[in-house]
Design a protein around this motif. Sequence first.
Motif, short mmCIF file in Angstrom:
data_model
loop_
_atom_site.label_atom_id
_atom_site.label_comp_id
_atom_site.label_asym_id
_atom_site.label_seq_id
_atom_site.Cartn_x
_atom_site.Cartn_y
_atom_site.Cartn_z
N ALA A 254 85.83 25.02 -117.49
CA ALA A 254 84.83 26.02 -117.89
C ALA A 254 83.47 25.33 -117.94
N VAL A 255 82.52 25.82 -117.18
CA VAL A 255 81.15 25.33 -117.23
C VAL A 255 80.36 26.34 -118.05
N ILE A 256 80.00 25.97 -119.27
CA ILE A 256 79.39 26.90 -120.21
C ILE A 256 77.94 26.49 -120.43
N TYR A 257 77.03 27.43 -120.20
CA TYR A 257 75.62 27.08 -120.23
C TYR A 257 74.79 28.08 -121.02
N TYR A 258 73.60 27.62 -121.39
CA TYR A 258 72.53 28.53 -121.81
C TYR A 258 71.30 28.16 -121.01
N SER A 259 70.59 29.18 -120.52
CA SER A 259 69.39 28.94 -119.73
C SER A 259 68.43 30.09 -119.94
N SER A 260 67.17 29.77 -120.20
CA SER A 260 66.18 30.83 -120.36
C SER A 260 65.46 31.14 -119.05
N THR A 261 65.11 30.11 -118.29
CA THR A 261 64.37 30.36 -117.04
C THR A 261 65.07 29.84 -115.80
N GLY A 262 66.28 29.29 -115.94
CA GLY A 262 67.09 29.02 -114.76
C GLY A 262 67.52 27.59 -114.49
N THR A 263 66.91 26.60 -115.11
CA THR A 263 67.26 25.21 -114.80
C THR A 263 68.73 24.92 -115.09
N ASN A 264 69.18 25.25 -116.29
CA ASN A 264 70.56 24.93 -116.66
C ASN A 264 71.57 25.83 -115.96
N GLU B 55 61.55 41.68 -126.90
CA GLU B 55 60.10 41.53 -126.72
C GLU B 55 59.72 40.10 -126.38
N ALA B 56 60.47 39.13 -126.89
CA ALA B 56 60.18 37.73 -126.56
C ALA B 56 60.51 37.45 -125.10
N ILE B 57 61.62 37.98 -124.65
CA ILE B 57 62.02 37.80 -123.24
C ILE B 57 61.03 38.49 -122.32
N ALA B 58 60.64 39.70 -122.66
CA ALA B 58 59.73 40.47 -121.83
C ALA B 58 58.35 39.83 -121.72
N SER B 59 57.97 39.04 -122.72
CA SER B 59 56.64 38.42 -122.71
C SER B 59 56.54 37.23 -121.75
N ASN B 60 57.68 36.77 -121.26
CA ASN B 60 57.72 35.64 -120.34
C ASN B 60 58.33 36.11 -119.02
N SER C 43 59.17 34.69 -116.23
CA SER C 43 60.25 33.85 -115.69
C SER C 43 61.54 34.04 -116.47
N TRP C 44 61.41 34.16 -117.78
CA TRP C 44 62.58 34.38 -118.63
C TRP C 44 63.19 35.75 -118.33
N LYS C 45 62.35 36.75 -118.25
CA LYS C 45 62.83 38.11 -117.97
C LYS C 45 63.52 38.17 -116.61
N ALA C 46 62.93 37.51 -115.61
CA ALA C 46 63.52 37.52 -114.26
C ALA C 46 64.88 36.83 -114.25
N HIS C 47 65.00 35.74 -115.00
CA HIS C 47 66.28 35.02 -115.03
C HIS C 47 67.36 35.84 -115.74
N VAL C 48 66.99 36.51 -116.81
CA VAL C 48 67.96 37.37 -117.51
C VAL C 48 68.48 38.44 -116.57
N GLU C 49 67.61 39.03 -115.78
CA GLU C 49 68.02 40.05 -114.82
C GLU C 49 68.91 39.45 -113.74
N GLU C 50 68.53 38.27 -113.26
CA GLU C 50 69.27 37.60 -112.19
C GLU C 50 70.70 37.29 -112.59
N THR C 51 70.90 36.94 -113.85
CA THR C 51 72.22 36.49 -114.31
C THR C 51 72.95 37.53 -115.16
N ARG C 52 72.52 38.76 -115.04
CA ARG C 52 73.12 39.82 -115.86
C ARG C 52 74.63 39.94 -115.66
N ASN C 53 75.11 39.62 -114.46
CA ASN C 53 76.53 39.78 -114.16
C ASN C 53 77.36 38.51 -114.38
#
Length: 221
Positions: free
Chosen positions: A25-35, A65-70, A72-82
């Motif tokens: 299991a590769v378990i990660y947290y990433s806000s803008t995509g590096t991890n 609101e914190a995610i939406a203010s950034n 890159s963060w918002k885009a990464h959340v959308e990218e990894t939604r699945n």
Amino acid sequence: MGLFAKIFGKQAKEGTIQMSNVKLAVIYYSSTGTNYKMANAAAQAAREAGADVKVLKVPELAPEEAIASNPSWKAHVEETRNVPTATAADIEWADAIIFSVPTRFGNVPSQMKQFLDTMGGLWAQGKTVNKVVSAMTSAQNPHGGQEATILSIYTSMYHWGAIVVAPGYTDQVVFGAGGNPYGTSATAVEDGSIDEATTAAIKHQANRVVTVASWVKKGQA
């Protein structure tokens, strides 16, 4: 033969071990995509070695609101939604776990810390014992708390009764990525990309984890 030559020579032989039965299991947290990219690099290497791999994210705790203010963060959340969210069942399933997180003031992000804190029930049942684990991290500069963050994860793993497998200085690629013996650490850039040297170190670390996990699993059979 020098010390490093002996180590590297031994590691080359380790890579021939059959690892097709290892569950990682590769378990990660990433806000803008590096991890996220680091996690996928580790997963690719492990799959190429024959391991059964899951890439899983931990739940996001930050307010919308914190995610939406950034952007890159918002885009990464959308990218990894699945991407599937990690659960206790995934920890129980895995023979080995690789964690990948950014550093937060030299410590583990709250998202990963909460996930680990919710594993108390699994730990109390003895189901975290002898899991083979390793960790990776990133920061915006080469000395931004990476080693402290990885060691913070390992402290929890000692309580789990897990077997910590750090990369150490077991291959020259570790030096190419900055020489962190505790785990691969990346210098984050705006687009979340990781360079070839870091990718090579991640792949070595992943192979080392599944190799040792195969030994442990064979010994328990």
